[in-house]
Write a protein that holds these residues in place. Sequence first.
Motif, PDB file in Angstrom:
ATOM      1  N   VAL A 213      66.784   4.888 122.363  1.00 38.94           N
ATOM      2  CA  VAL A 213      67.178   5.918 121.410  1.00 38.94           C
ATOM      3  C   VAL A 213      66.657   5.543 120.027  1.00 38.94           C
ATOM      4  O   VAL A 213      67.056   4.524 119.462  1.00 38.94           O
ATOM      5  N   TYR A 214      65.784   6.367 119.486  1.00 34.37           N
ATOM      6  CA  TYR A 214      65.227   6.127 118.158  1.00 34.37           C
ATOM      7  C   TYR A 214      66.095   6.844 117.124  1.00 34.37           C
ATOM      8  O   TYR A 214      66.212   8.067 117.118  1.00 34.37           O
ATOM      9  N   SER A 215      66.703   6.052 116.256  1.00 35.47           N
ATOM     10  CA  SER A 215      67.634   6.601 115.280  1.00 35.47           C
ATOM     11  C   SER A 215      67.404   5.922 113.928  1.00 35.47           C
ATOM     12  O   SER A 215      66.268   5.574 113.596  1.00 35.47           O
ATOM     13  N   HIS A 216      68.472   5.709 113.170  1.00 36.55           N
ATOM     14  CA  HIS A 216      68.363   5.279 111.778  1.00 36.55           C
ATOM     15  C   HIS A 216      69.284   4.098 111.494  1.00 36.55           C
ATOM     16  O   HIS A 216      70.297   3.910 112.172  1.00 36.55           O
ATOM     17  N   GLY A 217      68.925   3.315 110.479  1.00 36.08           N
ATOM     18  CA  GLY A 217      69.631   2.077 110.195  1.00 36.08           C
ATOM     19  C   GLY A 217      71.125   2.244 110.022  1.00 36.08           C
ATOM     20  O   GLY A 217      71.924   1.578 110.678  1.00 36.08           O
ATOM     21  N   GLY A 218      71.524   3.119 109.110  1.00 32.00           N
ATOM     22  CA  GLY A 218      72.944   3.312 108.867  1.00 32.00           C
ATOM     23  C   GLY A 218      73.668   3.858 110.082  1.00 32.00           C
ATOM     24  O   GLY A 218      74.751   3.400 110.445  1.00 32.00           O
ATOM     25  N   ALA A 219      73.064   4.854 110.739  1.00 31.00           N
ATOM     26  CA  ALA A 219      73.695   5.471 111.907  1.00 31.00           C
ATOM     27  C   ALA A 219      73.911   4.448 113.015  1.00 31.00           C
ATOM     28  O   ALA A 219      74.978   4.382 113.632  1.00 31.00           O
TER      29      ALA A 219
END
Length: 492
Positions: A213-219
Amino acid sequence: MNGASEGVIQASSRTRVKLPGRQRRTAMYRILGVVVAAIAMLIGAAVPASAAESMRVTFVRHGESEGNASGLIDTSTPGPVLTPLGQQQAEDVVDLLGDNNYDAIYASTMVRTQLTAAPMSEYLGLPVQVLPGLQEIEAGVFEGTPEANASRGYGLYPIGWALPGVIPQIPVDRFNKGTVMPGTDGLNGYVFDARVDGALQTMYDNGDRNVIVYSHGGAIMFWTMMNVENLTPIQKLQLLQTAALGNTDYVVIEGNNEDGWTLVDWNGQRFSPEPTLEAEIALQQRTLTRQLDATFNDVADAFATGDVRTILTAVKGGAADTQFSFAKFRRAVTAKITNEIGKLTSQPAESVDTGNTPAVHSQVASVPATTGNSQTAESTDIAARVSAATSSFGAKPRSSTKKSEAVDADEASDGAKSVPGTLGTRPARNGNRGQLSGIKDAITSIVRKPGKTGESTSSGTSGTGTAGDAGADSGSSGSGDGDGGGSQSNAA
């Protein structure tokens, strides 16, 4: 008598030759069914029922984006694209994680994650499926502000959601899971947690049990802190302080929404026993079986059309897909066996303490774990005490150093990636992951500059067969990626 018998035989022969089209297709189906059943038996397709109850999720933060490079918080959707460094980092993820042979590839509604996922899509021959709920925590009133200031604003809210009361200088009555990010449409810890849960449930309901799953640092960081059950609050704080996720760093969890989640691996630091060889083979068998089932269904659908050209194309593509599926299975199992042999022939790695001694990161052992009442502390003191915990927002982008000569050599000799022909619009698997200009151009053309706050998008495909509509998540002003803040904060 003999003449009569001969006539009967001839008539019978003619009857067999002139079977109706439906009967011919039925016969072909039976032959295909026998072949697939034989393959399933050979690989031991049956997987223990317990394996289906747990899902392995590998979160990967996107590569460096233009927002990261700007130093400003950008959580808009679809948001900025990757920098040249970010594109190289996306390639490097394949060398690091590609042989895990994932069931599926997912990405957020933000362009930078889809671009980061594109090389993995090419390598595994899987579409990038875009899911709402995986986007970055919206920055609200902090949108466009310097990431370096996140520890005094944007970063305080997710820390309060994930670790309420753990840092005395962040008073729990002001920062807790119910606290709304200023300037957003009601985004608080409950809303954020629920939308990521929803995305994971969709993956689970799709039958996927080993996803990337490619997501974001904070998330990634704060959802993990809010949900994993095998870390103490201090251990979680220590990870945020000393091991904040850089671009293309990863986190592996296992479990499900009903029974809970366990942190397995935080960018190379293990917090749970490594899967046994038997468990890994069982998981890969399950993946292989699903891939073969999908191939069989595609061929069966082609036979149902009755069109000879369609059937021949499907059979050719199905043969190539079957060969490629077995090649991926072999790579994954070989990698696991090699790892097991390596552990037997080398010194045991230093274990991570997940018990009551949260000294995993000794350099932050001085951080208090009380819920003391220090609400009168100066704001500058709060910033100083919290700056480490929000370092993910300002971490410097990592240089591209993951490329492995051994992996490259293996890729050069791996005939599986030169398999000709694929079904539908699946990516060509020719072993040259650098030839992604068409994919990147297609996505980059969506947005050349960061989108405005609150902007939504329908991100369609990632150029590699992306499935699913990338409609912007119902968030507040700008649903992008603050990445937790700082220069690595996904101002990107």
